[in-house]
Design a protein around this motif. Structure first.
Motif, short mmCIF file in Angstrom:
data_model
loop_
_atom_site.label_atom_id
_atom_site.label_comp_id
_atom_site.label_asym_id
_atom_site.label_seq_id
_atom_site.Cartn_x
_atom_site.Cartn_y
_atom_site.Cartn_z
N GLU A 122 48.71 10.11 -43.59
CA GLU A 122 50.16 9.87 -43.57
C GLU A 122 50.59 9.03 -42.37
N ASN A 123 49.98 9.28 -41.19
CA ASN A 123 50.50 8.63 -39.97
C ASN A 123 49.68 7.42 -39.52
N ARG A 124 48.57 7.13 -40.22
CA ARG A 124 47.70 6.00 -39.89
C ARG A 124 47.15 6.07 -38.47
N MET A 125 47.06 7.28 -37.91
CA MET A 125 46.52 7.45 -36.55
C MET A 125 45.13 8.06 -36.64
N SER A 126 44.12 7.19 -36.77
CA SER A 126 42.73 7.62 -36.78
C SER A 126 42.30 7.94 -35.35
N VAL A 127 41.10 8.46 -35.21
CA VAL A 127 40.55 8.70 -33.88
C VAL A 127 40.59 7.41 -33.06
N GLN A 128 40.19 6.29 -33.69
CA GLN A 128 40.17 5.01 -32.98
C GLN A 128 41.58 4.59 -32.55
N SER A 129 42.56 4.78 -33.43
CA SER A 129 43.94 4.40 -33.11
C SER A 129 44.47 5.21 -31.93
N VAL A 130 44.23 6.52 -31.98
CA VAL A 130 44.68 7.40 -30.89
C VAL A 130 44.00 6.99 -29.58
N ALA A 131 42.71 6.66 -29.65
CA ALA A 131 41.97 6.26 -28.45
C ALA A 131 42.53 4.96 -27.87
N ILE A 132 42.89 4.02 -28.73
CA ILE A 132 43.46 2.75 -28.25
C ILE A 132 44.80 2.99 -27.56
N VAL A 133 45.59 3.91 -28.13
CA VAL A 133 46.91 4.20 -27.57
C VAL A 133 46.79 4.97 -26.24
N PHE A 134 45.89 5.95 -26.18
CA PHE A 134 45.86 6.84 -25.02
C PHE A 134 44.76 6.55 -24.00
N GLY A 135 43.69 5.84 -24.40
CA GLY A 135 42.58 5.58 -23.48
C GLY A 135 43.00 5.03 -22.13
N PRO A 136 43.72 3.89 -22.12
CA PRO A 136 44.08 3.28 -20.83
C PRO A 136 45.11 4.11 -20.03
N THR A 137 45.81 5.01 -20.70
CA THR A 137 46.80 5.85 -20.02
C THR A 137 46.13 7.05 -19.35
N LEU A 138 45.14 7.62 -20.02
CA LEU A 138 44.52 8.86 -19.53
C LEU A 138 43.43 8.60 -18.51
N LEU A 139 42.75 7.48 -18.62
CA LEU A 139 41.69 7.12 -17.67
C LEU A 139 42.00 5.72 -17.18
N ARG A 140 42.16 5.59 -15.88
CA ARG A 140 42.28 4.24 -15.33
C ARG A 140 41.69 4.23 -13.92
N PRO A 141 41.13 3.07 -13.55
CA PRO A 141 40.54 2.97 -12.21
C PRO A 141 41.63 2.97 -11.15
N ALA A 142 41.27 3.32 -9.92
CA ALA A 142 42.24 3.36 -8.82
C ALA A 142 42.83 1.97 -8.57
N SER A 143 42.01 0.93 -8.74
CA SER A 143 42.53 -0.43 -8.58
C SER A 143 42.28 -1.21 -9.86
N GLU A 144 43.29 -1.94 -10.30
CA GLU A 144 43.16 -2.72 -11.54
C GLU A 144 42.46 -4.04 -11.19
N GLU A 145 41.15 -4.08 -11.39
CA GLU A 145 40.42 -5.30 -11.05
C GLU A 145 40.16 -6.13 -12.31
N ALA A 146 39.40 -7.20 -12.13
CA ALA A 146 39.19 -8.18 -13.20
C ALA A 146 38.49 -7.59 -14.42
N SER A 147 37.68 -6.56 -14.23
CA SER A 147 36.89 -6.03 -15.35
C SER A 147 37.71 -5.06 -16.20
N MET A 148 39.04 -5.17 -16.14
CA MET A 148 39.91 -4.26 -16.87
C MET A 148 39.63 -4.27 -18.38
N ALA A 149 39.45 -5.46 -18.96
CA ALA A 149 39.20 -5.55 -20.40
C ALA A 149 37.89 -4.87 -20.75
N MET A 150 36.89 -5.00 -19.90
CA MET A 150 35.61 -4.36 -20.14
C MET A 150 35.76 -2.84 -20.06
N HIS A 151 36.51 -2.39 -19.06
CA HIS A 151 36.74 -0.95 -18.90
C HIS A 151 37.44 -0.37 -20.13
#
Length: 139
Positions: free
Chosen positions: A89-118
């Motif tokens: 119904e909501n189109r929120m698969s595990v992958q979708s939820v991870a894309i939405v919440f991954g960068p919010t729940l885990l982030r490095p102390a400093s946003e460096e160039a390898s952000m896309a890789m992280h």
């Protein structure tokens, strides 16, 4: 101040408003749900090729979180697992939820160039915790 919210107020009927508020709250925390001190450990764990070793490492890392972080993660991921149960119904698969919440729940102390890789690994950590919720947070 303890602001009392009226959840019957019409503006809370739009699930995107509620989700946006939750994401904003999590993003605005002085330290993310996964503390900066644990970021590199989680990224290293998700890269482990041996699946059972990876699973144990991530479970142990979650267990090693400060109690407030661990308990909040348990409640949040229990809810996110329920969201995923309704993906038809909501189109929120595990992958979708991870894309939405991954960068919010885990982030490095400093946003460096390898952000896309992280970001790939941040999302994989969230996916792993969703997919193995019962093992990481046993009843």
């Amino acid at each position: 101040p303890d602001e009392q919210l009226d959840l019957d107020d019409g503006r809370w009927e739009d699930i995107h408003v509620v989700t946006g508020a939750l994401k904003l709250f999590l993003r605005e925390l002085p330290e993310p749900l996964v503390p900066f001190s644990h970021f590199d450990k989680f990224i290293a764990a998700i890269k482990i090729q041996d699946l059972s070793l990876r699973g144990r490492c991530i479970r142990d890392l979650v267990l090693s979180l400060p109690p407030a972080h661990h308990d909040t993660m348990e409640v949040l991921f229990r809810h996110l697992c329920r969201v995923v149960e309704h993906k038809e119904e909501n189109r929120m698969s595990v992958q979708s939820v991870a894309i939405v919440f991954g960068p919010t729940l885990l982030r490095p102390a400093s946003e460096e160039a390898s952000m896309a890789m992280h970001m790939v690994f941040q999302n994989q950590v969230v996916e792993h915790i969703l997919n193995h919720y019962g093992y990481i947070f046993p009843e």
